[in-house]
Design an enzyme around this catalytic site. Structure first.
Site, PDB file in Angstrom:
ATOM      1  N   ASN A   9      12.552 -25.931 -55.469  1.00  0.00           N
ATOM      2  CA  ASN A   9      12.635 -27.448 -55.510  1.00  0.00           C
ATOM      3  C   ASN A   9      13.878 -28.110 -55.720  1.00  0.00           C
ATOM      4  O   ASN A   9      14.395 -28.173 -57.068  1.00  0.00           O
ATOM      5  CB  ASN A   9      11.629 -28.061 -56.431  1.00  0.00           C
ATOM      6  CG  ASN A   9      11.550 -29.519 -56.492  1.00  0.00           C
ATOM      7  OD1 ASN A   9      11.924 -30.450 -55.717  1.00  0.00           O
ATOM      8  ND2 ASN A   9      10.834 -30.257 -57.320  1.00  0.00           N
ATOM      9  N   TRP A  10      14.684 -28.645 -54.714  1.00  0.00           N
ATOM     10  CA  TRP A  10      16.053 -29.063 -54.938  1.00  0.00           C
ATOM     11  C   TRP A  10      15.895 -30.568 -55.778  1.00  0.00           C
ATOM     12  O   TRP A  10      17.229 -30.738 -55.853  1.00  0.00           O
ATOM     13  CB  TRP A  10      16.762 -29.067 -53.832  1.00  0.00           C
ATOM     14  CG  TRP A  10      17.013 -27.512 -52.974  1.00  0.00           C
ATOM     15  CD1 TRP A  10      16.554 -26.390 -53.601  1.00  0.00           C
ATOM     16  CD2 TRP A  10      17.628 -27.429 -51.963  1.00  0.00           C
ATOM     17  NE1 TRP A  10      17.027 -25.356 -52.810  1.00  0.00           N
ATOM     18  CE2 TRP A  10      17.637 -25.717 -51.892  1.00  0.00           C
ATOM     19  CE3 TRP A  10      18.332 -28.256 -50.989  1.00  0.00           C
ATOM     20  CZ2 TRP A  10      18.188 -25.177 -50.609  1.00  0.00           C
ATOM     21  CZ3 TRP A  10      18.727 -27.395 -49.834  1.00  0.00           C
ATOM     22  CH2 TRP A  10      18.730 -25.823 -49.604  1.00  0.00           C
ATOM     23  N   LYS A  11      14.984 -31.117 -55.752  1.00  0.00           N
ATOM     24  CA  LYS A  11      15.027 -32.496 -56.301  1.00  0.00           C
ATOM     25  C   LYS A  11      15.934 -33.292 -55.690  1.00  0.00           C
ATOM     26  O   LYS A  11      16.044 -33.209 -54.402  1.00  0.00           O
ATOM     27  CB  LYS A  11      15.013 -32.565 -57.732  1.00  0.00           C
ATOM     28  CG  LYS A  11      13.872 -31.493 -58.440  1.00  0.00           C
ATOM     29  CD  LYS A  11      13.863 -31.381 -59.893  1.00  0.00           C
ATOM     30  CE  LYS A  11      12.716 -30.534 -60.712  1.00  0.00           C
ATOM     31  NZ  LYS A  11      12.583 -30.588 -61.698  1.00  0.00           N
ATOM     32  N   HIS A  95       4.262 -33.733 -58.152  1.00  0.00           N
ATOM     33  CA  HIS A  95       5.041 -33.447 -59.154  1.00  0.00           C
ATOM     34  C   HIS A  95       5.143 -34.524 -60.278  1.00  0.00           C
ATOM     35  O   HIS A  95       4.969 -35.432 -60.079  1.00  0.00           O
ATOM     36  CB  HIS A  95       6.497 -33.394 -58.361  1.00  0.00           C
ATOM     37  CG  HIS A  95       7.359 -32.404 -59.316  1.00  0.00           C
ATOM     38  ND1 HIS A  95       7.930 -32.879 -60.483  1.00  0.00           N
ATOM     39  CD2 HIS A  95       8.143 -31.084 -59.364  1.00  0.00           C
ATOM     40  CE1 HIS A  95       9.075 -32.120 -61.076  1.00  0.00           C
ATOM     41  NE2 HIS A  95       8.931 -30.908 -60.285  1.00  0.00           N
ATOM     42  N   GLU A  97       7.284 -35.492 -62.011  1.00  0.00           N
ATOM     43  CA  GLU A  97       8.563 -36.598 -61.967  1.00  0.00           C
ATOM     44  C   GLU A  97       7.963 -37.479 -61.111  1.00  0.00           C
ATOM     45  O   GLU A  97       8.066 -38.910 -61.509  1.00  0.00           O
ATOM     46  CB  GLU A  97       9.584 -35.852 -61.299  1.00  0.00           C
ATOM     47  CG  GLU A  97      10.506 -35.129 -62.418  1.00  0.00           C
ATOM     48  CD  GLU A  97      11.099 -33.975 -61.796  1.00  0.00           C
ATOM     49  OE1 GLU A  97      11.446 -34.093 -60.686  1.00  0.00           O
ATOM     50  OE2 GLU A  97      11.577 -33.066 -62.682  1.00  0.00           O
ATOM     51  N   GLU A 167       3.005 -26.520 -63.634  1.00  0.00           N
ATOM     52  CA  GLU A 167       4.216 -26.917 -64.415  1.00  0.00           C
ATOM     53  C   GLU A 167       4.112 -27.776 -65.527  1.00  0.00           C
ATOM     54  O   GLU A 167       4.069 -29.021 -65.594  1.00  0.00           O
ATOM     55  CB  GLU A 167       5.182 -27.682 -63.171  1.00  0.00           C
ATOM     56  CG  GLU A 167       5.318 -27.007 -61.934  1.00  0.00           C
ATOM     57  CD  GLU A 167       6.516 -27.673 -61.205  1.00  0.00           C
ATOM     58  OE1 GLU A 167       7.621 -26.868 -61.092  1.00  0.00           O
ATOM     59  OE2 GLU A 167       6.652 -28.739 -60.791  1.00  0.00           O
ATOM     60  N   GLY A 173      13.110 -28.480 -66.771  1.00  0.00           N
ATOM     61  CA  GLY A 173      14.426 -29.154 -66.955  1.00  0.00           C
ATOM     62  C   GLY A 173      14.936 -28.840 -68.257  1.00  0.00           C
ATOM     63  O   GLY A 173      16.079 -29.596 -68.627  1.00  0.00           O
ATOM     64  N   SER A 212      11.863 -24.292 -65.947  1.00  0.00           N
ATOM     65  CA  SER A 212      12.986 -23.418 -66.366  1.00  0.00           C
ATOM     66  C   SER A 212      12.792 -21.967 -65.893  1.00  0.00           C
ATOM     67  O   SER A 212      13.121 -21.044 -66.840  1.00  0.00           O
ATOM     68  CB  SER A 212      12.868 -23.667 -67.753  1.00  0.00           C
ATOM     69  OG  SER A 212      13.154 -24.872 -68.355  1.00  0.00           O
ATOM     70  N   GLY A 233      13.208 -25.206 -60.043  1.00  0.00           N
ATOM     71  CA  GLY A 233      14.067 -26.361 -59.987  1.00  0.00           C
ATOM     72  C   GLY A 233      15.364 -26.039 -60.100  1.00  0.00           C
ATOM     73  O   GLY A 233      15.999 -25.489 -59.140  1.00  0.00           O
TER      74      GLY A 233
HETATM   75  P1  13P Z   1      13.345 -26.593 -63.715  1.00  0.00           P
HETATM   76  O1  13P Z   1      13.138 -25.161 -63.080  1.00  0.00           O
HETATM   77  O2  13P Z   1      14.504 -27.265 -63.646  1.00  0.00           O
HETATM   78  O3  13P Z   1      12.767 -26.615 -65.013  1.00  0.00           O
HETATM   79  O4  13P Z   1      12.402 -27.525 -62.864  1.00  0.00           O
HETATM   80  C1  13P Z   1      10.872 -26.949 -62.607  1.00  0.00           C
HETATM   81  C2  13P Z   1      10.379 -27.919 -61.391  1.00  0.00           C
HETATM   82  O5  13P Z   1      10.118 -29.069 -61.879  1.00  0.00           O
HETATM   83  C3  13P Z   1      10.327 -27.437 -60.211  1.00  0.00           C
HETATM   84  O6  13P Z   1       9.506 -28.360 -59.424  1.00  0.00           O
END
Ligand code: 13P
Length: 251
Positions: A9-11, A95, A97, A167, A173, A212, A233
């Site tokens: 997931n490149w966000k 997600h 977020e 998640e 993150g 993570s 992520g």
């Molecule tokens: P991180 O791997 O940066 O913790 O993010 C996880 C994530 O939200 C994937 O969708």
């Protein structure tokens, strides 16, 4: 047997230049044939990534989709049918977020889930508890409710063409990863919830862990019986690191 899956997931990251670099790096990776691999760039870069990864055995997905599958008057949104036209095979739904920062409710997410499926793509339903909820020992209840909302709306068969990603919000993150045992406990509960409805469906659904994940902890997480891969992520923005995670999933 469930095929392992690793998804990046490149966000909200990337420019045309950095995306080109990442595509180049991914194309150079030796990737295991036994793992389904996908990346989720920002919608702005989906076309560039679909073109750039042709022949690379990496599927491309979107991070979000509109509540309706067909095109229409919905300013700023992208219809699932448009994502299919652009080459997307999967879409992240729910997600944390988006749930927490943008206030997306289960009702809205259910509409997105249905739109994605009706356009022929696979939704990756993201669920997970906050730190506060974990500390209050509400993890299984929260996750169960998030998953239960989809089951209630569409029935268990809707999970046949779906992936679930657990998640924990506190692990996203933050560099704090759930231990393999913590993650396995929740994954087992998710599978048990599915099995209560239909054991065959439960055995077939892929449950990814996200939070993570990196090359250094991937193998241990993926060795757990109910963890069928990862949703990555930050580490997915580095082609070598992501490649190493994919290889860990293939072993
Ligand atoms: P991180 O791997 O940066 O913790 O993010 C996880 C994530 O939200 C994937 O969708």
């Amino acid at each position: 047997m469930r095929r392992t899956m690793v998804a990046g997931n490149w966000k909200m990251h990337g420019t045309r230049a950095s995306v080109a670099e990442l595509i180049d790096g991914l194309a150079k990776q030796t990737l295991p044939g036994s793992v389904d691999i996908a990346v989720f760039p920002s919608s702005l870069h989906v076309g560039q990534v679909v073109n750039g990864l042709q022949g690379a055995s990496i599927a491309v997905g979107a991070q979000d989709a509109a509540v309706q599958a067909d095109q229409g008057a919905l300013t700023g949104e992208i219809a699932s049918s448009q994502l299919v036209d652009a080459g997307c095979k999967l879409v992240l739904v729910g997600h944390s977020e988006r749930r927490l920062l943008l206030g997306e409710s289960d009702e809205v997410l259910n509409r997105k889930f249905a739109a994605v499926q009706s356009a022929g793509m696979t939704p990756v339903l993201c669920i997970g508890e906050t730190l506060e909820q974990r500390e209050a020992k509400q993890t299984l209840e929260v996750v169960g409710q998030q998953l239960g909302s989809v089951i209630k709306a569409f029935g268990i068969q809707a999970l046949v063409n779906a992936v679930v990603a657990y998640e924990p919000v506190w692990a996203i993150g933050t560099g704090l990863t759930a231990t393999p045992e913590q993650a396995q406990e929740v994954h087992a509960a998710i599978r048990a919830q599915l099995a209560k409805e239909d054991s065959e469906v439960a055995q077939g659904v892929r449950l990814l862990y996200g939070g993570s994940v990196k090359a250094a902890n991937a193998a241990e997480l993926f060795s757990m019986p109910d963890i069928d891969g990862g949703l990555v992520g930050g580490a997915s923005l580095n082609a070598d690191e992501f490649g190493a995670i994919c290889r860990a999933a293939g072993n």
